[in-house]
Write a protein that holds these residues in place. Structure first.
Motif, PDB file in Angstrom:
ATOM      1  N   SER A 725       0.640  -1.165   0.085  1.00  0.00           N
ATOM      2  CA  SER A 725      -0.019  -0.078  -0.022  1.00  0.00           C
ATOM      3  C   SER A 725       0.726   1.325  -0.188  1.00  0.00           C
ATOM      4  CB  SER A 725      -0.986   0.009   1.205  1.00  0.00           C
ATOM      5  OG  SER A 725      -0.255  -0.180   2.476  1.00  0.00           O
ATOM      6  N   SER A 726       2.207   1.024  -0.093  1.00  0.00           N
ATOM      7  CA  SER A 726       2.988   2.361  -0.008  1.00  0.00           C
ATOM      8  C   SER A 726       3.978   2.538  -1.454  1.00  0.00           C
ATOM      9  CB  SER A 726       3.787   2.174   1.180  1.00  0.00           C
ATOM     10  OG  SER A 726       3.094   2.414   2.346  1.00  0.00           O
ATOM     11  N   ILE A 727       4.330   3.457  -1.739  1.00  0.00           N
ATOM     12  CA  ILE A 727       5.101   3.713  -2.961  1.00  0.00           C
ATOM     13  C   ILE A 727       5.978   4.995  -2.914  1.00  0.00           C
ATOM     14  CG2 ILE A 727       3.370   4.971  -4.094  1.00  0.00           C
ATOM     15  CD1 ILE A 727       4.143   3.843  -6.937  1.00  0.00           C
ATOM     16  N   LEU A 728       7.107   4.934  -3.618  1.00  0.00           N
ATOM     17  CA  LEU A 728       7.928   6.119  -3.776  1.00  0.00           C
ATOM     18  C   LEU A 728       8.315   6.038  -5.136  1.00  0.00           C
ATOM     19  CD1 LEU A 728       9.590   8.290  -2.638  1.00  0.00           C
ATOM     20  CD2 LEU A 728      11.336   6.792  -1.996  1.00  0.00           C
ATOM     21  N   SER A 729       8.070   7.145  -5.838  1.00  0.00           N
ATOM     22  CA  SER A 729       8.581   7.075  -7.169  1.00  0.00           C
ATOM     23  C   SER A 729       8.709   8.408  -7.816  1.00  0.00           C
ATOM     24  CB  SER A 729       7.181   6.642  -8.134  1.00  0.00           C
ATOM     25  OG  SER A 729       6.136   7.471  -8.286  1.00  0.00           O
ATOM     26  N   LEU A 730       9.681   8.587  -8.947  1.00  0.00           N
ATOM     27  CA  LEU A 730      10.070   9.612  -9.607  1.00  0.00           C
ATOM     28  C   LEU A 730      10.135   9.554 -11.128  1.00  0.00           C
ATOM     29  CD1 LEU A 730      11.559  12.393  -9.312  1.00  0.00           C
ATOM     30  CD2 LEU A 730      13.799  11.151  -9.284  1.00  0.00           C
ATOM     31  N   GLY A 731       9.529  10.420 -11.813  1.00  0.00           N
ATOM     32  CA  GLY A 731       9.546  10.119 -13.280  1.00  0.00           C
ATOM     33  C   GLY A 731       9.723  11.502 -13.872  1.00  0.00           C
ATOM     34  N   VAL A 732      10.253  11.321 -15.213  1.00  0.00           N
ATOM     35  CA  VAL A 732      10.505  12.404 -16.129  1.00  0.00           C
ATOM     36  C   VAL A 732       9.975  12.345 -17.262  1.00  0.00           C
ATOM     37  CG1 VAL A 732      12.587  13.477 -14.773  1.00  0.00           C
ATOM     38  CG2 VAL A 732      12.707  11.542 -16.371  1.00  0.00           C
ATOM     39  N   GLY A 770       9.082  17.932 -18.029  1.00  0.00           N
ATOM     40  CA  GLY A 770       8.526  17.731 -16.660  1.00  0.00           C
ATOM     41  C   GLY A 770       9.133  16.719 -15.892  1.00  0.00           C
ATOM     42  N   VAL A 771       8.874  16.912 -14.492  1.00  0.00           N
ATOM     43  CA  VAL A 771       9.208  15.969 -13.570  1.00  0.00           C
ATOM     44  C   VAL A 771       8.192  15.711 -12.436  1.00  0.00           C
ATOM     45  CG1 VAL A 771      11.060  15.568 -11.619  1.00  0.00           C
ATOM     46  CG2 VAL A 771      11.862  16.896 -13.713  1.00  0.00           C
ATOM     47  N   GLU A 772       8.025  14.399 -12.074  1.00  0.00           N
ATOM     48  CA  GLU A 772       6.889  14.216 -11.309  1.00  0.00           C
ATOM     49  C   GLU A 772       7.424  13.203 -10.189  1.00  0.00           C
ATOM     50  OE1 GLU A 772       3.504  13.139 -14.116  1.00  0.00           O
ATOM     51  OE2 GLU A 772       4.555  11.004 -13.970  1.00  0.00           O
ATOM     52  N   GLY A 784      -0.840   7.822   8.005  1.00  0.00           N
ATOM     53  CA  GLY A 784      -0.282   7.515   6.434  1.00  0.00           C
ATOM     54  C   GLY A 784      -0.396   8.999   6.001  1.00  0.00           C
ATOM     55  N   PHE A 785       0.417   9.066   4.732  1.00  0.00           N
ATOM     56  CA  PHE A 785       0.530  10.368   4.096  1.00  0.00           C
ATOM     57  C   PHE A 785       0.466  10.191   2.838  1.00  0.00           C
ATOM     58  CE2 PHE A 785       4.745   9.351   5.197  1.00  0.00           C
ATOM     59  CZ  PHE A 785       5.443   9.596   3.902  1.00  0.00           C
ATOM     60  N   GLN A 786       0.263  11.127   1.765  1.00  0.00           N
ATOM     61  CA  GLN A 786       0.545  10.929   0.257  1.00  0.00           C
ATOM     62  C   GLN A 786       1.101  12.460  -0.113  1.00  0.00           C
ATOM     63  OE1 GLN A 786      -3.645   9.592  -0.674  1.00  0.00           O
ATOM     64  NE2 GLN A 786      -2.597   8.623  -2.166  1.00  0.00           N
ATOM     65  N   LEU A 787       2.190  12.437  -0.829  1.00  0.00           N
ATOM     66  CA  LEU A 787       2.937  13.523  -1.480  1.00  0.00           C
ATOM     67  C   LEU A 787       3.140  13.555  -2.790  1.00  0.00           C
ATOM     68  CD1 LEU A 787       5.171  14.552   1.599  1.00  0.00           C
ATOM     69  CD2 LEU A 787       3.165  15.771   1.070  1.00  0.00           C
ATOM     70  N   ASN A 788       2.614  14.281  -3.614  1.00  0.00           N
ATOM     71  CA  ASN A 788       3.126  14.292  -5.031  1.00  0.00           C
ATOM     72  C   ASN A 788       3.161  15.504  -5.669  1.00  0.00           C
ATOM     73  OD1 ASN A 788       0.703  14.692  -6.646  1.00  0.00           O
ATOM     74  ND2 ASN A 788      -0.215  12.931  -5.569  1.00  0.00           N
ATOM     75  N   GLY A 789       3.923  15.761  -6.565  1.00  0.00           N
ATOM     76  CA  GLY A 789       4.225  17.048  -7.166  1.00  0.00           C
ATOM     77  C   GLY A 789       4.650  16.917  -8.980  1.00  0.00           C
ATOM     78  N   THR A 790       4.312  17.773  -9.313  1.00  0.00           N
ATOM     79  CA  THR A 790       4.780  17.811 -10.894  1.00  0.00           C
ATOM     80  C   THR A 790       5.328  19.162 -11.217  1.00  0.00           C
ATOM     81  OG1 THR A 790       2.905  16.342 -11.473  1.00  0.00           O
ATOM     82  CG2 THR A 790       3.962  17.687 -13.342  1.00  0.00           C
ATOM     83  N   LEU A 791       6.440  19.290 -11.731  1.00  0.00           N
ATOM     84  CA  LEU A 791       7.109  20.360 -12.193  1.00  0.00           C
ATOM     85  C   LEU A 791       7.054  20.494 -13.825  1.00  0.00           C
ATOM     86  CD1 LEU A 791       8.694  23.214 -11.525  1.00  0.00           C
ATOM     87  CD2 LEU A 791      10.654  21.685 -11.378  1.00  0.00           C
ATOM     88  N   ASN A 792       6.802  21.506 -14.377  1.00  0.00           N
ATOM     89  CA  ASN A 792       6.499  21.371 -15.882  1.00  0.00           C
ATOM     90  C   ASN A 792       7.488  22.634 -16.486  1.00  0.00           C
ATOM     91  OD1 ASN A 792       4.942  19.180 -16.303  1.00  0.00           O
ATOM     92  ND2 ASN A 792       3.307  20.577 -15.692  1.00  0.00           N
ATOM     93  N   LYS A 793       8.040  22.539 -17.464  1.00  0.00           N
ATOM     94  CA  LYS A 793       8.459  23.520 -18.476  1.00  0.00           C
ATOM     95  C   LYS A 793       8.015  23.321 -19.735  1.00  0.00           C
ATOM     96  CE  LYS A 793      12.828  25.866 -20.139  1.00  0.00           C
ATOM     97  NZ  LYS A 793      14.124  25.959 -20.371  1.00  0.00           N
ATOM     98  N   SER A 813      -0.059  24.089 -15.589  1.00  0.00           N
ATOM     99  CA  SER A 813       0.747  25.040 -14.414  1.00  0.00           C
ATOM    100  C   SER A 813       2.164  24.759 -14.431  1.00  0.00           C
ATOM    101  CB  SER A 813      -0.094  24.597 -13.011  1.00  0.00           C
ATOM    102  OG  SER A 813      -1.401  25.155 -13.238  1.00  0.00           O
ATOM    103  N   LYS A 814       2.900  25.539 -14.051  1.00  0.00           N
ATOM    104  CA  LYS A 814       4.541  25.272 -13.848  1.00  0.00           C
ATOM    105  C   LYS A 814       4.577  24.172 -12.786  1.00  0.00           C
ATOM    106  CE  LYS A 814       9.098  27.733 -13.299  1.00  0.00           C
ATOM    107  NZ  LYS A 814       9.696  29.047 -13.113  1.00  0.00           N
ATOM    108  N   TYR A 815       3.934  24.245 -12.021  1.00  0.00           N
ATOM    109  CA  TYR A 815       4.098  23.339 -10.543  1.00  0.00           C
ATOM    110  C   TYR A 815       2.621  22.996 -10.089  1.00  0.00           C
ATOM    111  CZ  TYR A 815       4.371  27.140  -7.557  1.00  0.00           C
ATOM    112  OH  TYR A 815       4.336  28.317  -6.697  1.00  0.00           O
ATOM    113  N   SER A 816       2.434  21.947  -9.607  1.00  0.00           N
ATOM    114  CA  SER A 816       1.543  21.319  -9.015  1.00  0.00           C
ATOM    115  C   SER A 816       1.620  20.475  -7.966  1.00  0.00           C
ATOM    116  CB  SER A 816       0.119  21.088  -9.905  1.00  0.00           C
ATOM    117  OG  SER A 816       0.574  20.013 -10.560  1.00  0.00           O
TER     118      SER A 816
END
Length: 914
Positions: A725-732, A770-772, A784-793, A813-816
């Motif tokens: 039920s948990s995850i850590l991910s990074l994508g471009v 973009g990076v997410e 528990g917690f959830q954190l996610n974000g996206t940075l776009n150019k 949006s540049k970021y969310s």
């Protein structure tokens, strides 16, 4: 940047993370869970029954096991989606942002910065008909209770539906054989809207049963919601440009240096809406053995949202020569006094009733251990019956003076009326008398929209024994879509323009008091807080009372009997209507492979689309200005039928790779070419002559020769699953977009007037880099917690349609980011979620051909529930707890476009499951 270099950059960005991720295993894994792999299904079933943990675990299973990059949301239980609105649940996914309809409910989604027109939404993998003019799906028509899960595909495969360069959103409905046995769930509760101060009901019920040793299953369910909404707003209806002698030399400079942006027409309004939503879903399944499974399913939605808007309008274009005390900021007139214009009030009843349904049949057959075949056929239909049912009636008092000052979300607007006695002092606008009010613009319009979609596909898979190649998938698909848009408008909306007589002369009082409290809840400011409301039925009675009695100043003759019925009737407008008949064919082949820790697929999908756009056209022969207004009387030629065709063929290759660094640590990479078809409303032959504003203009709504928008996509990500039920991910990701559709505007002389003519064309280019990132974790103590974000150019080059215009993509949006705090234990389930997106371009070419921006928004939602018993739960949910608003502006905040106050709302009730 070359594609090779870009892919290398994406891969290297993700490759630095594995060591760091692996080091977190022992510290982040809960006690008793293997560090090398997620817990077994048997172990999980002992712990997970329903709720947040089950929802997150199911979503992670989908993401981890998929052969492409995908994110998912799963229902917490039968008939219980995480949010009451599907779009509002989807915004919790990394890279997904939403736009909201009146009242703040989520309506459409953007994926990785690309708006709904660049994405595909399906239900059970099938295209769903829509009731709007385009292809994009309106999520507000569908109750979330009928959805069991949703997936957002961020990369594509040859076997997936084409048509998206942002992402494909698929919503799934429940299947009875997925949960054998008897299951039932019901809920009942209420919804309180803080602004409308109304309490309305909500209810849902679902039942699922399997028979004959779980080889036959039946599921039916339904949901009902109602909400009364009040929305207070301030808007600029028609920004433009005006020439003004800024240096006071008595002449206008010929070099354009004294041409300034100007608000033209502004409005304040309250919108009262009664929203009702009914949804139903059902499924019948038969699986006699492991080699054969058949499913018959259906979906139905009824969505009714009649609304009435009460406005106070200010048309500054009727006497521009009286402008004085003018202030100019950044090329725009932002403050001024203007004399002898009309104080206008208007009422706009509008009706939106949408019926949507889909029926489908699916068969899965495995004739041999190596060969499996899947056939699917579905028909979907949506309709919206608004033709000639929307009304917009305007009344006013000539001779008003107005002081206007921009600089805040609601511009200062101080209105005074002429004295009732010669030489007397001017009056505040609130001191009007009903008898002095006169009729003006009166419009009856609306469109009937029908969308019919038939879809059939056949998919196959051949499995190989041993070797690198594990299977070969192949298939073909056919989609037929017919969208018919029939527009209706008033025979002569200016039959009473120019304030020809006062209602006092007719003996009919058409005005009611301001409906409910005061504008913006009494918020301080120099703008109208109350105004009279036009009663549309009394308006009609009053103008009919003028027949045979009062003189029409335009003709010098008495209004003839029957004039009102003849002039204000709704008529079908062939030139504003269109019918699109689109047929698409697709075939694909895809090789799936696995060697050691590396797996993936490579394939190609070939698509061919043909379309016919039919309708009618009319030539504008003449325009006659109507005194004391910004309107014209228009004369058109006879109706001429017209038809245009278009077609295109595209090959769409794709590659997806997954490398298992460890059992629960995955590295992914993908490369593909994809398309997004032009929106359907960009293909029509319909045209619109705007003759009710100054200057008049022409919009050619569509172009059947438009080609699809093309995108080359590169993706890379790394995913770590410390627990199920948990995850850590990074994508471009990187997208190179070619040929997206934009309006091009040219000046043409029509009927003796220099008119701005706008039509859509292909040609503009853009890119997104973009990076997410996403981290989600549930502890043994229930927190528990959830954190996610996206940075776009991004960069969008509009030079082919508007010289020199370079900006970011619409909706990006540049970021969310999203931040969610969770707790689930001891029968208590609680969640507090905050979603934020930075400002974004809402229209690249908006009013006055300037870009428009929507200000950054942050919404805080919360929910808490308690299990009274294993079968009964009480719950409370709150949306928009911080009372966020919506603000859109042009170029800068001194050019406001739209401001709306959004209500805080609370839902509560009880759920039962068996």
């Amino acid at each position: 940047m070359t594609y090779t270099r870009t892919l290398a950059f994406l891969l290297s960005s993700c490759a630095i993370a594995p060591a760091a991720l692996a080091q977190t295993t022992s510290s982040q894994s809960p006690q008793g869970v293997s560090e090398a792999s997620p817990p077994s299904e048997d172990a999980v079933d002992d712990i997970i029954v329903t709720g947040i943990r089950r929802s997150l675990s199911t979503a992670n299973d989908v993401k981890r096991d998929a052969p492409y990059i995908v994110d998912a949301i799963a229902a917490e239980d039968l008939g219980k989606f995480p949010d009451q609105n599907v779009a509002e649940s989807l915004q919790r996914i990394t890279g997904v942002a939403i736009t909201r309809t009146v009242g703040g409910e989520g309506q459409s989604v953007s994926v990785r910065g690309l708006g709904p027109q660049f994405n595909v939404t399906t239900v059970n993998g099938r295209v769903l008909a829509t009731s709007n003019g385009g292809r994009d799906f309106s999520f507000d028509v569908l109750p979330s209770e009928v959805i069991s899960g949703a997936q957002v595909y961020k990369t594509t495969m040859a076997s997936l539906e084409e048509g998206s360069i942002g992402g494909t959103v698929n919503m799934s409905t429940a299947r009875p054989l997925a949960r054998p046995g008897f299951h039932a769930a019901v809920s009942a509760g209420g919804l309180y809207d803080e602004i409308s101060k109304s309490l309305t009901p909500q209810a849902s019920g679902f039942i699922s049963q399997t028979f004959a040793d779980d080889t036959i299953g039946v599921l039916i369910g339904g949901a009902y919601t109602k909400r009364n909404i009040r929305s207070d707003f301030s808007s600029s209806i028609s920004r433009g440009q005006v020439d003004f002698d800024a240096n006071g030399d008595g002449a206008i400079a010929g070099d354009g240096s004294e041409r300034f942006a100007f608000p033209n027409i502004t409005a304040f309004g309250i919108r009262q809406t009664k929203r009702e939503r009914i949804g139903a879903t059902g499924a019948l399944q038969w699986k006699p053995d492991d080699s054969l499974e058949m499913t018959l399913d259906g979906l139905y939605s009824y969505y009714s949202t009649p609304e009435t808007t009460y406005q106070q309008n200010n048309n500054f274009t009727t006497n521009l020569g009286s402008l004085h005390n003018v202030g100019i900021t950044n090329g725009a007139i932002t403050s001024f006094d203007i004399d002898n214009v009309a104080y206008e009030v208007a009422t706009n009843p509008a009706f939106r009733k949408v019926k949507t349904w889909q029926a489908g049949y699916n068969i899965k057959w495995r004739p041999t251990d190596r060969l499996s075949l899947t056939g699917d056929a579905a028909y979907s239909q949506a309709s919206s019956d608004q033709g000639g049912k929307n009304r917009f009636y305007v009344a006013g008092i000539p001779g008003a003076n107005i002081r206007y000052e921009a600089g805040s979300k609601i511009p200062t607007t101080i209105i005074t009326l002429p004295s009732l006695t010669p030489g007397g002092p001017r009056r505040d606008a609130s001191e009007f008398t009903p008898g002095e009010v006169s009729p003006s613009f009166a419009q009856v319009n609306g469109s009937d929209i029908s969308d019919k979609v038939f879809q059939a596909r056949l998919d196959g898979e051949w499995k190989f024994d041993g070797g690198v190649l594990s299977s070969l998938t192949f298939g073909a698909e056919y989609v037929s879509r017919i969208k018919d848009n029939r527009a209706f408008d008033t025979a002569n909306a200016c039959a009473f323009c120019g304030f020809p007589f006062s209602f006092g002369q007719t003996g009919v009082d058409v005005l009611n008091s301001f409906p409910g409290g005061s504008f913006m809840g009494g918020k301080a400011g120099d703008f109208p807080h109350v105004w009279p409301a036009v009663d549309v039925d009394k308006f009609l009675a009053a103008v009919q009372a003028a027949e045979g009695r009062l003189v029409n100043p335009s003709t010098g003759q008495v209004y003839p009997v029957g004039y009102t019925a003849d002039q204000l009737r709704a008529v079908f407008l062939p030139r504003n209507s269109s019918k699109i008949d689109e047929k698409s064919y697709a075939g694909y082949v895809q090789a799936n492979f696995e060697t050691g820790a590396l797996s993936g697929n490579v394939g190609v999908r070939v698509i061919h689309t043909e379309l016919t756009s039919s309708g009618a056209t009319q030539e504008l022969l003449s325009l006659t200005p109507i005194p004391n207004t910004s309107n014209f009387n228009a004369v058109f030629s006879d109706v001429l039928p017209v038809s245009e065709t278009g077609k295109y063929t595209k090959a769409l290759p794709s590659l997806n790779l997954t490398y298992k660094l460890e059992e629960n640590l995955l590295l992914r990479a993908a490369a593909s070419k994809s398309i997004a078809r032009p929106n359907i409303n960009q293909l029509g032959v319909n045209v619109n002559y705007e003759v009710n504003s100054t200057p008049p203009s022409l919009t050619e709504a569509g172009n059947a020769a438009l080609k699809p928008i093309r995108s080359t996509n590169l993706d890379a990500s790394i995913e770590y699953y410390p627990t199920r039920s948990s995850i850590l991910s990074l994508g471009v990701f990187y997208k190179d977009i070619k040929g997206f559709v934009s309006p091009v505007t040219v000046t043409e002389t029509i009927a003796g007037y220099a008119m701005q003519v706008t039509r859509p064309v292909n040609g503009d280019d853009a890119y997104i880099l973009g990076v997410e990132g996403n981290v989600s974790y549930l502890f043994d103590n229930g927190l528990g917690f959830q954190l996610n974000g996206t940075l776009n150019k991004s960069k969008a080059d509009y030079s082919s349609t508007l010289a020199g215009r370079v900006t970011t993509l619409e909706g990006l949006s540049k970021y969310s980011f999203n931040a969610v705090a969770l707790y689930e234990k001891h029968g208590i389930s609680a969640r507090l979620a905050y979603s934020y997106r930075r400002k974004y371009v809402s229209a690249s070419i908006g009013q006055a051909s300037d870009p428009e921006y929507t200000d950054g928004q942050g919404f805080l939602d919360g929910s808490i529930s308690y299990d009274l018993t294993p079968n009964y739960t009480v719950y409370v949910q709150g949306q928009n707890l911080l009372k966020e608003d919506v603000f859109t502006y042009s170029v800068d905040k001194y050019r406001p476009i739209y401001y709306e106050r959004i209500a805080r709302r609370v839902e509560f009730g009880v759920r039962a499951r068996f």
